[in-house]
Design an enzyme around this catalytic site. Structure first.
Site, PDB file in Angstrom:
ATOM      1  CB  THR A   1      39.914  47.170   1.183  1.00 45.08           C
ATOM      2  OG1 THR A   1      40.750  46.661   0.126  1.00 45.08           O
ATOM      3  CG2 THR A   1      39.998  48.671   1.176  1.00 45.08           C
TER       4      THR A   1
ATOM      5  NE  ARG B   1      53.527  42.387 -12.551  1.00 48.53           N
ATOM      6  CZ  ARG B   1      54.449  42.154 -13.470  1.00 48.53           C
ATOM      7  NH1 ARG B   1      54.509  40.999 -14.067  1.00 48.53           N
ATOM      8  NH2 ARG B   1      55.328  43.079 -13.807  1.00 48.53           N
TER       9      ARG B   1
ATOM     10  CG  ASN C   1      43.280  42.567  -9.557  1.00 48.59           C
ATOM     11  OD1 ASN C   1      44.183  42.797 -10.362  1.00 48.59           O
ATOM     12  ND2 ASN C   1      43.396  42.847  -8.280  1.00 48.59           N
TER      13      ASN C   1
ATOM     14  CB  CYS D   1      45.338  41.165  -5.110  1.00 47.61           C
ATOM     15  SG  CYS D   1      46.580  42.140  -4.268  1.00 47.61           S
TER      16      CYS D   1
ATOM     17  CE  LYS E   1      53.651  37.966  -6.981  1.00 47.79           C
ATOM     18  NZ  LYS E   1      53.328  38.973  -7.969  1.00 47.79           N
TER      19      LYS E   1
ATOM     20  NE  ARG F   1      49.034  39.708   2.693  1.00 49.61           N
ATOM     21  CZ  ARG F   1      48.940  40.992   2.366  1.00 49.61           C
ATOM     22  NH1 ARG F   1      47.970  41.728   2.857  1.00 49.61           N
ATOM     23  NH2 ARG F   1      49.821  41.531   1.561  1.00 49.61           N
TER      24      ARG F   1
HETATM   25  C1  UGA Z   1      47.854  41.088  -8.720  1.00 46.97           C
HETATM   26  C2  UGA Z   1      47.808  41.776 -10.100  1.00 46.97           C
HETATM   27  O1  UGA Z   1      48.634  41.079 -11.020  1.00 46.97           O
HETATM   28  C3  UGA Z   1      48.272  43.225  -9.992  1.00 46.97           C
HETATM   29  O2  UGA Z   1      48.142  43.873 -11.257  1.00 46.97           O
HETATM   30  C4  UGA Z   1      47.409  43.945  -8.956  1.00 46.97           C
HETATM   31  O3  UGA Z   1      47.835  45.281  -8.765  1.00 46.97           O
HETATM   32  C5  UGA Z   1      47.509  43.221  -7.632  1.00 46.97           C
HETATM   33  O4  UGA Z   1      47.072  41.853  -7.801  1.00 46.97           O
HETATM   34  C6  UGA Z   1      46.628  43.940  -6.640  1.00 46.97           C
HETATM   35  O5  UGA Z   1      45.407  43.978  -6.847  1.00 46.97           O
HETATM   36  O6  UGA Z   1      47.146  44.595  -5.728  1.00 46.97           O
HETATM   37  P1  UGA Z   1      49.749  39.960  -7.225  1.00 46.97           P
HETATM   38  O7  UGA Z   1      48.644  39.561  -6.288  1.00 46.97           O
HETATM   39  O8  UGA Z   1      50.988  40.539  -6.671  1.00 46.97           O
HETATM   40  O9  UGA Z   1      49.202  41.020  -8.313  1.00 46.97           O
HETATM   41  O10 UGA Z   1      50.161  38.644  -7.986  1.00 46.97           O
HETATM   42  P2  UGA Z   1      50.145  38.095  -9.473  1.00 46.97           P
HETATM   43  O11 UGA Z   1      51.489  38.171 -10.034  1.00 46.97           O
HETATM   44  O12 UGA Z   1      49.052  38.680 -10.250  1.00 46.97           O
HETATM   45  O13 UGA Z   1      49.798  36.564  -9.163  1.00 46.97           O
HETATM   46  C7  UGA Z   1      48.581  36.204  -8.508  1.00 46.97           C
HETATM   47  C8  UGA Z   1      48.453  34.704  -8.409  1.00 46.97           C
HETATM   48  O14 UGA Z   1      48.232  34.133  -9.688  1.00 46.97           O
HETATM   49  C9  UGA Z   1      49.683  33.999  -7.843  1.00 46.97           C
HETATM   50  O15 UGA Z   1      49.263  32.981  -6.956  1.00 46.97           O
HETATM   51  C10 UGA Z   1      50.353  33.408  -9.063  1.00 46.97           C
HETATM   52  O16 UGA Z   1      51.120  32.263  -8.781  1.00 46.97           O
HETATM   53  C11 UGA Z   1      49.146  33.064  -9.918  1.00 46.97           C
HETATM   54  N1  UGA Z   1      49.432  33.027 -11.369  1.00 46.97           N
HETATM   55  C12 UGA Z   1      49.835  34.129 -12.031  1.00 46.97           C
HETATM   56  C13 UGA Z   1      49.236  31.832 -12.063  1.00 46.97           C
HETATM   57  O17 UGA Z   1      48.840  30.796 -11.472  1.00 46.97           O
HETATM   58  N2  UGA Z   1      49.472  31.807 -13.414  1.00 46.97           N
HETATM   59  C14 UGA Z   1      49.881  32.916 -14.092  1.00 46.97           C
HETATM   60  O18 UGA Z   1      50.076  32.821 -15.322  1.00 46.97           O
HETATM   61  C15 UGA Z   1      50.071  34.095 -13.388  1.00 46.97           C
END
Ligand code: UGA
Length: 483
Positions: A85, A153, A225, A277, A337, A344
């Site tokens: 999406t 995640r 999110n 996401c 991350k 992406r």
């Molecule tokens: C995120 C959500 O955490 C999931 O619960 C959700 O299912 C998913 O999106 C989705 O909608 O499909 P994800 O995108 O895999 O998961 O990554 P995250 O671990 O959430 O990290 C997202 C971003 O935030 C990364 O760039 C990470 O480096 C950053 N981040 C995360 C921070 O800068 N600080 C933090 O404390 C945590």
């Protein structure tokens, strides 16, 4: 249960493999022939922990593949839609793949089927799916539409699936409720956790399933999110204040996070959130909220703070090295991350682009995302190293952009000797300030005052560059201290 999963992307492939792991008969449907070929021959097209193990266990037995929806959904009791999406040009989620899937499911419908939205979609999408299916000739007695958002995640998706904080099922009818309760029964009864061959994890308890209306479930996904993204923008705001006044953000986070109402997770400051996401979902959530006439100020602030965090990191680099043009940077981390090869909407890629635009020379390294990054950055002249130390050799400074565990284990003393100037600008706070100091590094991180120890080492070098660097530092401190 017999389950079909439409779309073998990150969410689809993980979900299909995990459903098979729970004991169901699963068909994953993928229209990309190349990807199908890879999957059928055991090649895992994405970097996802534990996924290769699950595919090795189940492909060809409980998990099979099909290229079209009619074949793949033939005997399914539940059909999960996990297609993309992507964001449309105006920030709305582009739901055309969901619509296409709904039409094809309708055309193939022969027996009672629960159609489950698992892709991230705006609230009320289920109404549109239902209407599309009816318009496509589906018998209303044969199907219902439910929502079962995922909270996986990337990097830990398999464990997140098998050991969830909660499972959310939105449905407005009893049949769908009973089918989805059965799909997740191995987790909610704990039967899976008692299996000897279970993927290891530490369940606090049996998984909790939360039944809601379809609209509530759809909203839970976007709101979750948005909240997590807001938490990151919040802590980045606090980190900037912390840095300006000379506090230590790690201590501040510990203090805030110890309050159980706040919690310590997702309080890591950095270069802002990225990925496929959060950025897209924030825009889509803001868009639907605007459509229904609600205030979106908080969401807009979250998005803006995130963008500014990238810009302010570039300023941090500038303060550390003075002029960016002509400097060679070792850049560690390109994935959005740690633990994934996904680039992406990676803040790391955005920062690399900006540095190149400003005339920097880059030698980059990432343990998993190099191929994807090369494809994304193909129009820019960037050198790639085979390991972090090779990237550092002769560079004017080291920049860390992704929170890979392996980067936090780097030998900083070795790094300091390989660099032309012992400058480390860490966008992910991977190191203890004292450790960086002991290694002789001029250490710049987020929310903590730049470490001063290596000023002396720079001052000892009596050439013009060190003088300039030291001069810029003093200038920066004056600016930061001004009210
Ligand atoms: C995120 C959500 O955490 C999931 O619960 C959700 O299912 C998913 O999106 C989705 O909608 O499909 P994800 O995108 O895999 O998961 O990554 P995250 O671990 O959430 O990290 C997202 C971003 O935030 C990364 O760039 C990470 O480096 C950053 N981040 C995360 C921070 O800068 N600080 C933090 O404390 C945590």
């Amino acid at each position: 249960m017999r389950i079909a999963v439409i779309g073998a992307g990150y969410v689809g492939l993980v979900s299909a493999s995990c459903f098979a792991e729970l004991g169901h008969e699963v068909v994953a449907i993928e229209s990309d022939e190349q990807k199908l070929k890879q999957l059928r021959s055991g090649i895992v097209p994405i970097h996802e922990n534990l996924l290769p193990e699950l595919l090795a266990r189940h492909v060809g037995t409980r998990l099979t593949f099909a290229s079209d929806i009619a074949t793949g959904t033939k005997h399914a009791q539940a059909v999960f839609i996990t297609v993309g999406t992507p964001p449309a040009h105006n920030g709305d989620a582009d739901l055309s793949f969901v619509e296409m899937a709904a039409r094809e499911i309708a055309a193939a419908l022969r027996s009672p089927t629960v159609v489950v939205e698992k892709s991230t979609v705006p609230v009320r999408t289920s109404d549109a799916v239902r209407r599309t299916m009816l318009l496509s000739g589906a018998d209303p007695a044969l199907f219902s539409v439910a929502s079962n958002p995922e909270f996986l995640r990337e990097g830990t998706a398999v464990s997140d699936f098998l050991y969830p904080d909660r499972i959310v099922v939105g449905t407005d009818d009893d049949y769908a409720r009973s089918v989805l309760a059965e799909v997740y029964a191995p987790l909610t009864t704990g039967a899976y956790y008692r299996r000897e061959d279970a993927i290891p994890g530490s369940p606090a308890d049996n998984a909790r399933i939360l039944f809601t209306s379809v609209k509530s479930a759809e909203l839970i996904k976007h709101a979750s999110n948005a909240f997590l993204a807001m938490k990151i923008s919040f802590i980045n705001t606090v980190a900037n204040v912390s840095e300006a006044v000379g506090a230590d953000i790690a201590e501040v986070c510990q203090g805030i996070g110890s309050d159980s109402r706040i919690g310590s997770r997702f309080l890591n400051p950095g270069i802002g959130y990225g990925g496929s996401c959060f950025p897209k979902d924030l825009l889509a959530f803001r868009s639907i909220a605007t459509h229904v006439g609600c205030d979106v100020e908080l969401l807009t602030a979250t998005i803006n703070v995130n963008q500014r965090q990238r810009n302010s990191f570039i300023e941090k680099v500038r303060r550390a090295v003075w002029n960016i043009r002509g400097k060679r940077f070792a850049v560690l981390g390109l994935a959005f991350k740690g633990g994934t090869d996904d680039t992406r909407d990676s803040p790391a890629i955005a920062i690399v682009r900006q540095l190149r635009l400003e005339g920097a020379l880059i030698t980059a390294y990432d343990p998993a995302a190099m191929e994807r990054a090369k494809a994304e950055l193909q129009n820019l002249a960037i050198d790639y190293a085979n390991d972090p130390y090779e990237a550092c050799r002769g560079a004017d400074a080291l920049i860390i952009l992704t929170e890979w565990q392996s980067f936090s284990e780097l030998d900083l003393k070795r790094v300091a000797t390989l660099l032309r100037w012992p400058i480390l600008i860490d966008g992910r706070n991977l190191f203890d300030v004292d450790d960086a100091k002991d290694a002789g590094l001029d250490y710049h991180s987020i929310g903590r005052k730049p470490e001063e120890s290596s000023r002396k080492r720079l001052a000892d070098r009596s050439d013009s560059t060190s003088e300039m660097l030291l001069g810029t530092k003093a200038e920066t401190e004056v600016k930061v201290c001004q009210p």
